[in-house]
Design a protein around this motif. Structure first.
Motif, PDB file in Angstrom:
ATOM      1  N   UNK A 234       0.775  -0.931   0.054  1.00 33.99           N
ATOM      2  CA  UNK A 234      -0.192  -0.629  -0.237  1.00 33.99           C
ATOM      3  C   UNK A 234       1.213   1.328  -0.299  1.00 33.99           C
ATOM      4  N   UNK A 235       1.564   1.131   0.258  1.00 34.95           N
ATOM      5  CA  UNK A 235       2.459   2.228   0.759  1.00 34.95           C
ATOM      6  C   UNK A 235       4.306   2.209   0.172  1.00 34.95           C
ATOM      7  N   UNK A 236       4.689   1.878  -1.303  1.00 35.87           N
ATOM      8  CA  UNK A 236       5.896   1.222  -2.032  1.00 35.87           C
ATOM      9  C   UNK A 236       6.741   2.580  -1.780  1.00 35.87           C
TER      10      UNK A 236
ATOM     11  N   UNK B  82       0.498  -0.759   9.570  1.00 30.38           N
ATOM     12  CA  UNK B  82      -0.381  -1.521   9.137  1.00 30.38           C
ATOM     13  C   UNK B  82      -1.820  -1.283   9.069  1.00 30.38           C
ATOM     14  N   UNK B  83      -2.161   0.100  10.069  1.00 35.08           N
ATOM     15  CA  UNK B  83      -3.241   0.332  10.433  1.00 35.08           C
ATOM     16  C   UNK B  83      -3.800   1.179   8.761  1.00 35.08           C
ATOM     17  N   UNK B  84      -2.538   1.769   8.180  1.00 33.87           N
ATOM     18  CA  UNK B  84      -3.026   2.510   6.516  1.00 33.87           C
ATOM     19  C   UNK B  84      -3.652   1.567   5.543  1.00 33.87           C
ATOM     20  N   UNK B  85      -2.502   0.788   5.513  1.00 34.31           N
ATOM     21  CA  UNK B  85      -2.331  -0.569   5.017  1.00 34.31           C
ATOM     22  C   UNK B  85      -3.918  -1.209   5.017  1.00 34.31           C
ATOM     23  N   UNK B  86      -4.743  -1.345   5.767  1.00 32.95           N
ATOM     24  CA  UNK B  86      -5.422  -2.424   6.156  1.00 32.95           C
ATOM     25  C   UNK B  86      -6.741  -1.606   5.595  1.00 32.95           C
ATOM     26  N   UNK B  87      -6.443  -0.048   6.072  1.00 34.19           N
ATOM     27  CA  UNK B  87      -8.029   1.012   5.133  1.00 34.19           C
ATOM     28  C   UNK B  87      -7.549   0.674   3.544  1.00 34.19           C
ATOM     29  N   UNK B  88      -6.539   0.684   3.334  1.00 32.52           N
ATOM     30  CA  UNK B  88      -6.039   0.911   1.629  1.00 32.52           C
ATOM     31  C   UNK B  88      -7.227  -0.749   1.529  1.00 32.52           C
TER      32      UNK B  88
ATOM     33  N   UNK C 237       9.886  -4.338  14.396  1.00 33.73           N
ATOM     34  CA  UNK C 237       9.678  -3.173  13.281  1.00 33.73           C
ATOM     35  C   UNK C 237      10.160  -3.260  12.098  1.00 33.73           C
ATOM     36  N   UNK C 238       9.625  -3.483  11.413  1.00 34.06           N
ATOM     37  CA  UNK C 238      10.018  -3.323   9.682  1.00 34.06           C
ATOM     38  C   UNK C 238       8.477  -3.043   9.527  1.00 34.06           C
ATOM     39  N   UNK C 239       8.408  -2.062   8.409  1.00 32.95           N
ATOM     40  CA  UNK C 239       7.544  -1.405   8.024  1.00 32.95           C
ATOM     41  C   UNK C 239       6.987  -2.662   7.731  1.00 32.95           C
ATOM     42  N   UNK C 240       7.785  -2.890   6.336  1.00 35.47           N
ATOM     43  CA  UNK C 240       7.177  -3.986   4.997  1.00 35.47           C
ATOM     44  C   UNK C 240       6.402  -5.111   6.135  1.00 35.47           C
ATOM     45  N   UNK C 241       6.896  -5.369   6.817  1.00 30.61           N
ATOM     46  CA  UNK C 241       6.222  -6.922   7.679  1.00 30.61           C
ATOM     47  C   UNK C 241       4.688  -5.539   8.274  1.00 30.61           C
ATOM     48  N   UNK C 242       4.551  -5.081   8.556  1.00 29.35           N
ATOM     49  CA  UNK C 242       3.654  -4.041   9.142  1.00 29.35           C
ATOM     50  C   UNK C 242       2.877  -3.665   7.872  1.00 29.35           C
ATOM     51  N   UNK C 243       2.828  -3.339   6.809  1.00 33.50           N
ATOM     52  CA  UNK C 243       2.806  -3.273   5.640  1.00 33.50           C
ATOM     53  C   UNK C 243       1.844  -4.770   5.929  1.00 33.50           C
ATOM     54  N   UNK C 244       2.253  -5.792   5.353  1.00 34.45           N
ATOM     55  CA  UNK C 244       2.010  -6.928   4.710  1.00 34.45           C
ATOM     56  C   UNK C 244       0.871  -7.967   6.491  1.00 34.45           C
TER      57      UNK C 244
END
Length: 528
Positions: A136-138, A202-208, A328-335
């Motif tokens: 969601x946040x490339x 994580x929250x932004x990706x879920x919303x997306x 603490x890894x943003x890509x894991x949170x986005x996933x």
């Protein structure tokens, strides 16, 4: 005309029909791999076996005539076990990856090879759509991701990994700077509302992803600006705030609403949030003392969550990101956000909550030097590209040069492969029957088609098609026993064996053994 029963249902078929024909007439699905309607059944794969009551053993339904009074069972545990074993035998001799190692290394399982191929041919609009299916946040991650995908890139075994992270950033930056940045299509609003606590990755990706499925998403965060640790934990020099703001604006553009400066558990209770919304996703980042208790999740300051579904013990409440993983890894949170969105969507649709689909994947593992030499034929020999500009960003020319270094490790028919589909359905394991892996071989002499014998299941369908098409040489079986393989007679090349039937053979091949090259354009209106 013979009448028989399959799974207790009676059916009448024409003389000469098979059990498979009868099952199809009833709408009973029996898996096949070596069978193609209109061609002679070879009964070699044994994936279509069924039980005929009163007879010993199991029989292949594609080649067994339907007889009057026959009673057939197609879905017993004995039948399923036999099909699974047949698939596992085929997998034990299978040489190839369903997806590239980079995809398996990416926590979000983004289709990295597809993005790279789209960059290589200048299809950047398609590339951003590919990226955003999973990321969601490339533009953000293109700057701060530690690139676990590059750690497992097969090219690194030869020289250096493909610059996947910079390529992703390039695609995202070009998109954000365009007049009309990519906006995915959203389903019609379904009336269900989801509260997302935490405006971090994580929250932004879920919303997306939830907004795209028709759910009304409201993101609640205690800070004055959205972004979570991306805004407040990453220096502006490493992640410019305007880049983050522009990507968040794209999420807001879908209809996602933000309620900022509100701390759930203080300004508003978790009970009140649950009353106002149909589901809640907790993505608050790292928890402080008392946070979990104030959210009514657990008095021990730890959120108890199912790692596969993101379900907590509180009905309708899900959790993910650093609140539960501490990585603490943003890509894991986005996933996490993407995967949690799938579970929340299932919950709100009154479906069984099983989380995202975990697809079967065949894996080759480390390749030898001789095998690497074969892979290198699919990529540019140039060294890793270093951006010339001070901003550490690729130009369009640099991105294309770097993308051409990809070795195309992934299968060329990952979604059409019946072996993969049936292995998924029957829970087959590639490691069930231990065997020394055969060497990876790729025949590339044909102008349109690539042949990988290690993926061939010796069904013989392509042999029949080539013969019917009147190929002068065609294809045949060579070798004996376990070493038998499909090849062109007299040691000739595939280009000489398939002059007119190549396209039909590729379409009929049940695996990725026969596949089109990347640069071959399929006929109008068709896709491979």
């Amino acid at each position: 005309m013979p009448k028989l029963t399959i799974d207790g249902r009676e059916v009448e078929v024409d003389p000469g029909a098979t059990i498979l024909d009868a099952a199809e007439k009833l709408g009973i699905e029996i898996p096949t791999m070596c069978y193609l309607r209109g061609h002679e059944a070879t009964t070699s794969c044994m994936v279509c076996v069924v039980k005929v009551v009163g007879s010993r053993g199991l029989v292949p339904s594609c080649g067994t005539p339907a007889c009057d009074g026959m009673q057939v069972e197609s879905a017993t545990e004995e039948v399923r076990d036999a099909r699974r074993s047949a698939l596992e035998l085929l997998l034990s001799d299978h040489v190839g990856d369903c997806v590239g190692p980079c995809v398996m290394g990416c926590p979000a399982h983004m289709d990295i090879p597809q993005m790279i191929r789209q960059i290589a041919v200048g299809q950047l609009a398609d590339a951003i759509a590919t990226v955003k299916r999973d990321i969601a946040l490339p533009a953000v991650l293109g700057r701060i991701c530690p690139a676990p995908c590059e750690n497992v890139c097969r090219r690194a075994q030869h020289d250096q990994a493909v610059s996947i992270c910079l390529l992703k950033r390039h695609v995202a930056d070009v998109d954000l700077s365009s007049d009309e940045p990519y906006t995915p299509q959203c389903a019609e609003a379904n009336g269900k509302r989801v509260a997302i606590i935490g405006a971090g990755p994580a929250g932004l990706a879920a919303a997306y992803y939830l907004q795209q499925e028709g759910f009304e998403c409201v993101v609640v965060d205690e800070h004055d600006e959205p972004g979570g640790m991306l805004r407040y934990g990453v220096p502006d020099g490493k992640l410019p705030h305007d880049v983050l703001a522009r990507e968040i604006a794209q999420i807001e553009k879908l209809g996602v609403r933000f309620r900022l400066g509100i701390r759930v558990g203080k300004a508003i209770s978790m009970d009140e949030v649950r009353k106002q919304f149909d589901a809640v996703f907790v993505a608050v980042g790292e928890m402080n003392e008392g946070d979990a208790e104030s959210l009514h999740l657990d008095p021990s300051d730890k959120i108890e969550v199912d790692g596969a579904t993101y379900v907590t013990h509180v009905p309708g409440v899900f959790a993910g990101g650093d609140a539960v993983r501490r990585r603490r890894m943003a890509v894991r949170a986005v996933a996490d956000g993407k995967e949690a969105a799938r579970s929340i969507a299932q919950y709100l649709a009154d479906q069984e909550v099983i989380g995202p689909e975990r697809r079967f994947n065949s894996r080759m593992g480390k390749v030898s030097e001789s095998e690497m030499a074969i892979f290198l034929q699919s990529g540019s020999p140039k060294p890793r590209t270093k951006p010339f500009g001070v901003a550490e960003a690729f130009s369009i020319a640099e991105a294309r040069t770097e993308s051409l270094r990809c070795l195309h490790c992934d299968c060329r028919k990952p979604d059409a492969c019946l072996l993969r589909q049936h292995a998924q359905t029957y829970g087959a394991r590639q490691s069930r029957y231990k065997a020394d892996r055969r060497s990876f071989v790729q025949q590339t002499q044909h102008p349109d088609v690539i042949y990988e014998p290690g993926k061939c299941i010796d069904c013989g369908i392509c042999i029949q098609i080539a013969s019917e098409a009147g190929e002068k040489l065609g294809l045949t079986f060579v070798g004996r026993g376990f070493d038998v393989r499909v090849a062109v007679p007299f040691g000739e090349t595939l280009a000489e064996g398939l002059c007119v039937a190549a396209e039909r053979c590729v379409a009929a091949c049940p695996t990725g053994a026969l596949a089109f090259r990347d640069d071959r354009k399929p006929p109008p209106g068709t896709t491979q």
